[in-house]
Design a protein around this motif. Structure first.
Motif, PDB file in Angstrom:
ATOM      1  N   SER A 259      26.787  25.847 -63.769  1.00 42.14           N
ATOM      2  CA  SER A 259      28.475  26.919 -62.737  1.00 42.14           C
ATOM      3  C   SER A 259      28.573  26.095 -62.079  1.00 42.14           C
ATOM      4  O   SER A 259      28.616  26.640 -61.205  1.00 42.14           O
ATOM      5  CB  SER A 259      27.467  28.012 -62.256  1.00 42.14           C
ATOM      6  OG  SER A 259      26.464  28.844 -63.653  1.00 42.14           O
ATOM      7  N   TRP A 262      32.175  26.499 -60.194  1.00 43.87           N
ATOM      8  CA  TRP A 262      32.085  27.931 -58.740  1.00 43.87           C
ATOM      9  C   TRP A 262      31.481  27.796 -58.229  1.00 43.87           C
ATOM     10  O   TRP A 262      32.270  27.565 -56.905  1.00 43.87           O
ATOM     11  CB  TRP A 262      31.134  29.481 -59.257  1.00 43.87           C
ATOM     12  CG  TRP A 262      31.905  29.543 -60.528  1.00 43.87           C
ATOM     13  CD1 TRP A 262      32.789  29.547 -61.834  1.00 43.87           C
ATOM     14  CD2 TRP A 262      31.287  29.898 -62.292  1.00 43.87           C
ATOM     15  NE1 TRP A 262      33.321  28.956 -63.362  1.00 43.87           N
ATOM     16  CE2 TRP A 262      32.121  29.809 -63.253  1.00 43.87           C
ATOM     17  CE3 TRP A 262      29.592  30.698 -62.418  1.00 43.87           C
ATOM     18  CZ2 TRP A 262      31.025  30.755 -64.754  1.00 43.87           C
ATOM     19  CZ3 TRP A 262      28.761  30.890 -63.200  1.00 43.87           C
ATOM     20  CH2 TRP A 262      29.940  30.537 -64.672  1.00 43.87           C
ATOM     21  N   ARG A 317      23.035  29.445 -64.042  1.00 38.81           N
ATOM     22  CA  ARG A 317      24.568  30.539 -64.538  1.00 38.81           C
ATOM     23  C   ARG A 317      24.869  31.571 -64.358  1.00 38.81           C
ATOM     24  O   ARG A 317      25.367  32.466 -63.559  1.00 38.81           O
ATOM     25  CB  ARG A 317      24.381  30.056 -66.205  1.00 38.81           C
ATOM     26  CG  ARG A 317      25.881  30.976 -66.991  1.00 38.81           C
ATOM     27  CD  ARG A 317      25.812  32.454 -66.657  1.00 38.81           C
ATOM     28  NE  ARG A 317      27.403  33.150 -67.298  1.00 38.81           N
ATOM     29  CZ  ARG A 317      27.489  33.531 -66.672  1.00 38.81           C
ATOM     30  NH1 ARG A 317      27.694  34.116 -65.336  1.00 38.81           N
ATOM     31  NH2 ARG A 317      28.729  34.067 -67.106  1.00 38.81           N
ATOM     32  N   SER A 321      26.733  32.353 -60.505  1.00 45.36           N
ATOM     33  CA  SER A 321      28.242  32.958 -60.649  1.00 45.36           C
ATOM     34  C   SER A 321      28.197  34.525 -59.444  1.00 45.36           C
ATOM     35  O   SER A 321      28.526  34.312 -58.801  1.00 45.36           O
ATOM     36  CB  SER A 321      28.098  34.642 -61.796  1.00 45.36           C
ATOM     37  OG  SER A 321      28.911  35.705 -61.774  1.00 45.36           O
ATOM     38  N   TYR A 324      28.093  33.362 -56.260  1.00 43.09           N
ATOM     39  CA  TYR A 324      29.629  33.095 -56.177  1.00 43.09           C
ATOM     40  C   TYR A 324      30.022  34.462 -55.099  1.00 43.09           C
ATOM     41  O   TYR A 324      30.852  34.761 -54.452  1.00 43.09           O
ATOM     42  CB  TYR A 324      30.590  32.780 -57.507  1.00 43.09           C
ATOM     43  CG  TYR A 324      31.629  32.232 -57.027  1.00 43.09           C
ATOM     44  CD1 TYR A 324      32.460  32.047 -56.131  1.00 43.09           C
ATOM     45  CD2 TYR A 324      32.507  32.028 -58.051  1.00 43.09           C
ATOM     46  CE1 TYR A 324      33.968  31.549 -55.905  1.00 43.09           C
ATOM     47  CE2 TYR A 324      34.221  31.727 -58.285  1.00 43.09           C
ATOM     48  CZ  TYR A 324      34.741  31.371 -57.379  1.00 43.09           C
ATOM     49  OH  TYR A 324      35.966  30.619 -57.330  1.00 43.09           O
ATOM     50  N   ALA A 361      36.172  34.914 -58.648  1.00 42.52           N
ATOM     51  CA  ALA A 361      34.753  34.812 -58.710  1.00 42.52           C
ATOM     52  C   ALA A 361      34.340  35.792 -59.678  1.00 42.52           C
ATOM     53  O   ALA A 361      33.315  36.076 -60.670  1.00 42.52           O
ATOM     54  CB  ALA A 361      34.279  35.254 -57.502  1.00 42.52           C
ATOM     55  N   THR A 364      34.328  35.515 -63.602  1.00 45.91           N
ATOM     56  CA  THR A 364      32.657  34.332 -63.666  1.00 45.91           C
ATOM     57  C   THR A 364      31.628  34.883 -64.070  1.00 45.91           C
ATOM     58  O   THR A 364      30.594  34.564 -65.414  1.00 45.91           O
ATOM     59  CB  THR A 364      32.139  33.598 -62.367  1.00 45.91           C
ATOM     60  OG1 THR A 364      31.669  34.301 -61.781  1.00 45.91           O
ATOM     61  CG2 THR A 364      33.878  33.037 -62.263  1.00 45.91           C
ATOM     62  N   TYR A 367      32.520  36.107 -68.785  1.00 45.16           N
ATOM     63  CA  TYR A 367      33.087  35.407 -70.064  1.00 45.16           C
ATOM     64  C   TYR A 367      32.251  33.475 -70.089  1.00 45.16           C
ATOM     65  O   TYR A 367      30.566  33.582 -68.961  1.00 45.16           O
ATOM     66  CB  TYR A 367      34.432  34.127 -69.529  1.00 45.16           C
ATOM     67  CG  TYR A 367      34.650  33.561 -68.569  1.00 45.16           C
ATOM     68  CD1 TYR A 367      34.068  32.465 -67.914  1.00 45.16           C
ATOM     69  CD2 TYR A 367      35.714  33.868 -67.468  1.00 45.16           C
ATOM     70  CE1 TYR A 367      34.303  31.645 -66.525  1.00 45.16           C
ATOM     71  CE2 TYR A 367      36.080  33.616 -66.286  1.00 45.16           C
ATOM     72  CZ  TYR A 367      35.365  32.450 -66.552  1.00 45.16           C
ATOM     73  OH  TYR A 367      35.665  31.559 -64.842  1.00 45.16           O
ATOM     74  N   THR A 371      27.327  38.336 -67.264  1.00 46.59           N
ATOM     75  CA  THR A 371      25.036  37.676 -66.048  1.00 46.59           C
ATOM     76  C   THR A 371      24.003  38.296 -66.491  1.00 46.59           C
ATOM     77  O   THR A 371      22.493  38.202 -66.872  1.00 46.59           O
ATOM     78  CB  THR A 371      25.861  37.438 -65.017  1.00 46.59           C
ATOM     79  OG1 THR A 371      25.884  38.589 -64.347  1.00 46.59           O
ATOM     80  CG2 THR A 371      25.921  36.516 -64.337  1.00 46.59           C
TER      81      THR A 371
END
Ligand SMILES: Cc1cc2nc3c(=O)[nH]c(=O)nc-3n(C[C@H](O)[C@H](O)[C@H](O)COP(=O)(O)OP(=O)(O)OC[C@H]3O[C@@H](n4cnc5c(N)ncnc54)[C@H](O)[C@@H]3O)c2cc1C
Length: 398
Positions: A259, A262, A317, A321, A324, A361, A364, A367, A371
């Protein structure tokens, strides 16, 4: 962890200068404005310019359309592409799909497509998510029915990002509705100019353009089938695992976190807040940048970015996110309403970088797998916990 620096050879330094000059020339303000306006994650002129120099697949031999770059030059290229904010979403999907196509398509199709893919004239998007649910990819509903040497496709896919800029979609279809769900799937590479195929734009809150794609009696030749009939899950696994961060070179030159792009956005927003603090005074005349409480919170955010940058695998990952999203909210709190002025508005901070990052943000967390789903995968595959089984719940199977 190896913190030693890499000494560049003369040739590598020369390559870096060349790439910096090239990107400076082709990634113009018009390109950035086009990206803001369209949210495509793609610019054809830039893509073709990179393709002409073998830089889309830089590790491939020159005679196959690549640039035969060593790993250090590949890394230098990646870093410069990130620094110049080249829109690369469609290129990323093309790379993911090619990994599956090169292993599963008929050799003639691979030979026909490879030079076109290297040159940038052929691009691929991901046709995974059904309207009924994207998390459970194996629960695909779009039907493919055999008709002689062809297949007839009926159904819909949501969120096929880049479909309007690609030539083929890497499509997961249901070929046997009676079989257990992972066994009745077949993958195809479907030409996006096929009659009966309709691409409708969806613009997200984050400004990205994605698509709904409708298939009404779309005929596709069996030549475009990838792998065995009803064996689609095996074809899909490689590109899916790669999207989830596996298979990265373990030579210290790849990003640790999947990630990291990001995290770079968050860092750019932190830089903007720091510049704002250095030129902004409080009502009592003191500089914001001299306020220990402000510095403490900004420092904590910087530590978060470092933690995100070095968190590997599935955890990277999730952390990328969540840090971010939380980090941008914190910056808005620190800076105040000025942070929410958008690009083009009078007084927008660094051209609206925090406002844009705030909107971007949010997506994220969704897609490439949400999470929540990734947390389940971490529980199962990293921590070895039993699989979550709730009555009526969907399951995400690897
Ligand atoms: C901007 C954008 C671009 C995208 N691009 C593409 C693309 O190019 N190609 C493509 O095929 N798809 C793409 N997607 C789709 C994306 O992969 C899906 O949106 C995502 O996988 C979630 O699926 P869903 O939206 O159907 O939500 P659902 O699967 O319906 O999930 C709804 C909610 O339930 C939760 N949930 C679902 N299952 C579980 C579970 N097992 N455990 C815990 N929680 C769960 C989710 O976290 C979510 O909060 C894109 C999406 C967006 C927003």
């Amino acid at each position: 962890m190896d913190f030693s620096t890499v000494q560049l050879t003369g040739e590598q330094q020369h390559f870096k200068q060349e790439v910096t000059a090239l990107l400076g020339e082709i990634v113009t303000e018009d390109v950035r404005e086009h990206e803001r306006r369209t949210g495509d994650g793609f610019n054809e002129d830039v893509h073709l310019a990179l393709g002409r120099r073998g830089l889309l697949f830089p590790e491939w031999p020159v005679e196959e359309g690549g640039a035969a770059l060593d790993r250090i030059c590949q890394r230098l290229l990646d870093l410069e592409i990130a620094r110049h904010r080249v829109p690369m979403v469609t290129h990323s999907t093309t790379r993911l799909v090619w990994a599956g196509v090169s292993l599963s398509a008929r050799p003639e199709l691979v030979a026909e497509l490879k030079p076109e893919v290297a040159a940038g004239r052929v691009r691929f998007c991901l046709g995974y998510s059904d309207p009924e649910g994207g998390s459970d990819i194996a629960n695909a509903h779009l039907r493919a029915v055999r008709d002689g040497d062809e297949w007839v496709l009926n159904g819909a896919k949501l969120w096929t990002t880049g479909a309007h800029n690609c030539q083929y979609t890497f499509l997961i279809t249901r070929t046997d509705p009676e079989a257990p769900k992972h066994r009745g799937l077949t993958m195809f590479l479907v030409p996006l100019d096929s009659p009966g195929l309709d691409i409708q734009a969806i613009r997200t809150y984050g400004g990205e353009r994605t698509n709904a794609v409708y298939y009404s009696d779309v005929h596709v030749s069996d030549q475009y089938r990838l792998g065995e009939v009803d064996g689609g899950w095996a074809v899909l696994r490689g590109p899916l695992d790669a999207e989830h961060g596996s298979g990265r070179p373990d030579d210290g030159l790849a990003d640790v976190s999947m990630s990291v792009s990001w995290t770079r956005h968050l860092e750019a927003a932190i830089d903007a807040a720091a510049r704002w603090a250095k030129r902004t005074t409080r009502p009592d005349g003191s500089l914001v940048a001299d306020d220990p409480a402000f510095l403490d919170r900004l420092g904590a955010l910087l530590v978060e970015t470092e933690a995100s940058r070095v968190t590997p695998g599935l955890m990277g990952r999730v952390k990328g996110s969540l840090s971010y999203i939380a980090g941008i909210a914190e910056l808005i709190d620190l800076v105040g309403t000025e942070a929410l002025l958008a690009h083009g508005a009078e007084g927008a901070l660094d051209d609206g970088v925090i406002e844009e990052a705030h909107r971007f943000a949010q997506g994220t967390a969704t897609y490439g797998g949400t999470t929540e789903v990734f947390k389940n995968m971490i529980a199962q595959h990293v921590l070895g916990l039993p699989r979550l089984s709730l009555p009526g719940s969907k399951s995400y199977v690897r």
